[in-house]
Design an enzyme around this catalytic site. Structure first.
Site, short mmCIF file in Angstrom:
data_model
loop_
_atom_site.label_atom_id
_atom_site.label_comp_id
_atom_site.label_asym_id
_atom_site.label_seq_id
_atom_site.Cartn_x
_atom_site.Cartn_y
_atom_site.Cartn_z
N SER A 1 8.78 -2.10 7.26
CA SER A 1 8.16 -2.12 8.58
C SER A 1 8.94 -3.10 9.44
O SER A 1 9.57 -4.03 8.91
CB SER A 1 6.69 -2.56 8.48
OG SER A 1 6.17 -2.89 9.75
N TYR B 1 0.12 -8.90 5.65
CA TYR B 1 0.93 -7.69 5.82
C TYR B 1 2.39 -8.07 6.09
O TYR B 1 3.31 -7.52 5.48
CB TYR B 1 0.38 -6.85 6.96
CG TYR B 1 1.11 -5.55 7.19
CD1 TYR B 1 0.90 -4.46 6.35
CD2 TYR B 1 2.02 -5.42 8.23
CE1 TYR B 1 1.58 -3.27 6.54
CE2 TYR B 1 2.71 -4.23 8.43
CZ TYR B 1 2.48 -3.16 7.59
OH TYR B 1 3.15 -1.98 7.78
#
Length: 264
Positions: A134, A148
Site C-alpha cells: 500500500s 496498518y
C-alpha cells in the site's frame, strides 16, 4: 519471466485490486489458483475467468492452512500475496484480537506464503513473488492507522530484503504499492477509483523483475517520493490538506456498523 502457462497463486482475489490482477494474469494465459474472503464473489470470479482458474478457501491466520494452500495450488511459478486487512482504530483503541489479526494477515501470511513457495522455486531455478502493499507502506499520513501503516512498512522491508536473499537464484521479488480505492478497505467510503493499469503494473513487475512499483494517483506518488527524504514533513502536509477527514469517514461508517474491514 514469460507469463503464458505459468501457475499463479493469488490471495485476496475478491478485493478490487485482486480482481484486477486476476483478470490481467488470466488474459496473459496464466493458470490461476485464487483465494479470498468472500466465497460467493470468489466463485463468480472463477466462473468469469473460466478454466484453468480455480479457487480454494484458506484461513490466512492459520499457518497450517497456508502450507496446505500451497499443496493444493500445485506448482506455483508466481505467488501474488494480495490479501490485506484494513485497521482504522488508533493503537490505544485496538483490541488484542484486532492487533494480532492485522499483523497475521498483512505481514505474517505473506512471509509464510513466500517461505512455502521458495523450496520448489529454488528446485526449478525460477519463480517470482509479488507482495501487494500500500502507499501506506511508503508514507505515514493521518489517513491510515499506525498499525496498518506499520504492517505495510514491514511488508516493504520483507520484499526488499528477500530480494537480496534470493539474488542469483533466478527468483524475483517485487512489491507493488497501490493507493486507496473506493471498493476496498480503508478508503472504501471515498470516491477514489482503482487505476486501470493496476493489473498491468503487476504483470510488468513480474516480466521485468522490478523491485518496487507504485500504482496511485499523481499526488500520492509525489507524496511517497517526498516521504523517502522527509517523512515527518509529508505527514504534516497531509494533515494540513485535510486528509484526516478520510479516516474520520471510515470511523463514522464503522460506528454505524457499515464500515469496511477487508482490504484486498
Amino acid at each position: 519471466m514469460r507469463l503464458e502457462g505459468r501457475g499463479v497463486l493469488l490471495t485476496g482475489a475478491t478485493g478490487g485490486i485482486g480482481g484486477a490482477i486476476a483478470r490481467e494474469l488470466a488474459a496473459r494465459g496464466c493458470a490461476l489458483t485464487l483465494t479470498g474472503r468472500r466465497d460467493a464473489e470468489l466463485v463468480r470470479l472463477v466462473t468469469e475467468l473460466g478454466p484453468p482458474a480455480r479457487c480454494f478457501a484458506a484461513d490466512l491466520t492459520n499457518l497450517a492452512e497456508v502450507r496446505e494452500l500451497l499443496d493444493h495450488a500445485g506448482p506455483v511459478d508466481i505467488l501474488v500475496a494480495c490479501a490485506g486487512l484494513g485497521v482504522s482504530q488508533d493503537l490505544a483503541d485496538t483490541s488484542d484480537e484486532a492487533l494480532e489479526e492485522a499483523i497475521q494477515i498483512n505481514l505474517l501470511a505473506p512471509a509464510a506464503l513466500a517461505r512455502a513457495a521458495l523450496a520448489p522455486m529454488r528446485q526449478r531455478g525460477a519463480g517470482h513473488i509479488v507482495f501487494i502493499g500500500s502507499v501506506a507502506g511508503l508514507v505515514a499520513t493521518p489517513v491510515n492507522s499506525s498499525i496498518y501503516t506499520a504492517t505495510k512498512w514491514g511488508l516493504r522491508g520483507l520484499g526488499l530484503a528477500l530480494r537480496q536473499e534470493l539474488h542469483g537464484t533466478g527468483i524475483g521479488v517485487s512489491t507493488v504499492f497501490p493507493g486507496g480505492v473506493r471498493d476496498a478497505g480503508m478508503s472504501a467510503p471515498t470516491e477514489v477509483a482503482l487505476p486501470r493499469y493496476a493489473g498491468r503494473a503487476v504483470v510488468r513487475a513480474v516480466e521485468r523483475d522490478r523491485p518496487e512499483v507504485v500504482v496511485a494517483a499523481v499526488g500520492e506518488r509525489l507524496g511517497a517520493a517526498l516521504s523517502r527524504v522527509a517523512p515527518v514533513l509529508v505527514g504534516r502536509l497531509a494533515r494540513v490538506a485535510g486528509l484526516a477527514r478520510i479516516r474520520q469517514a471510515v470511523l463514522d461508517a464503522q460506528s454505524r456498523g457499515d464500515g469496511p474491514k477487508a482490504a484486498g
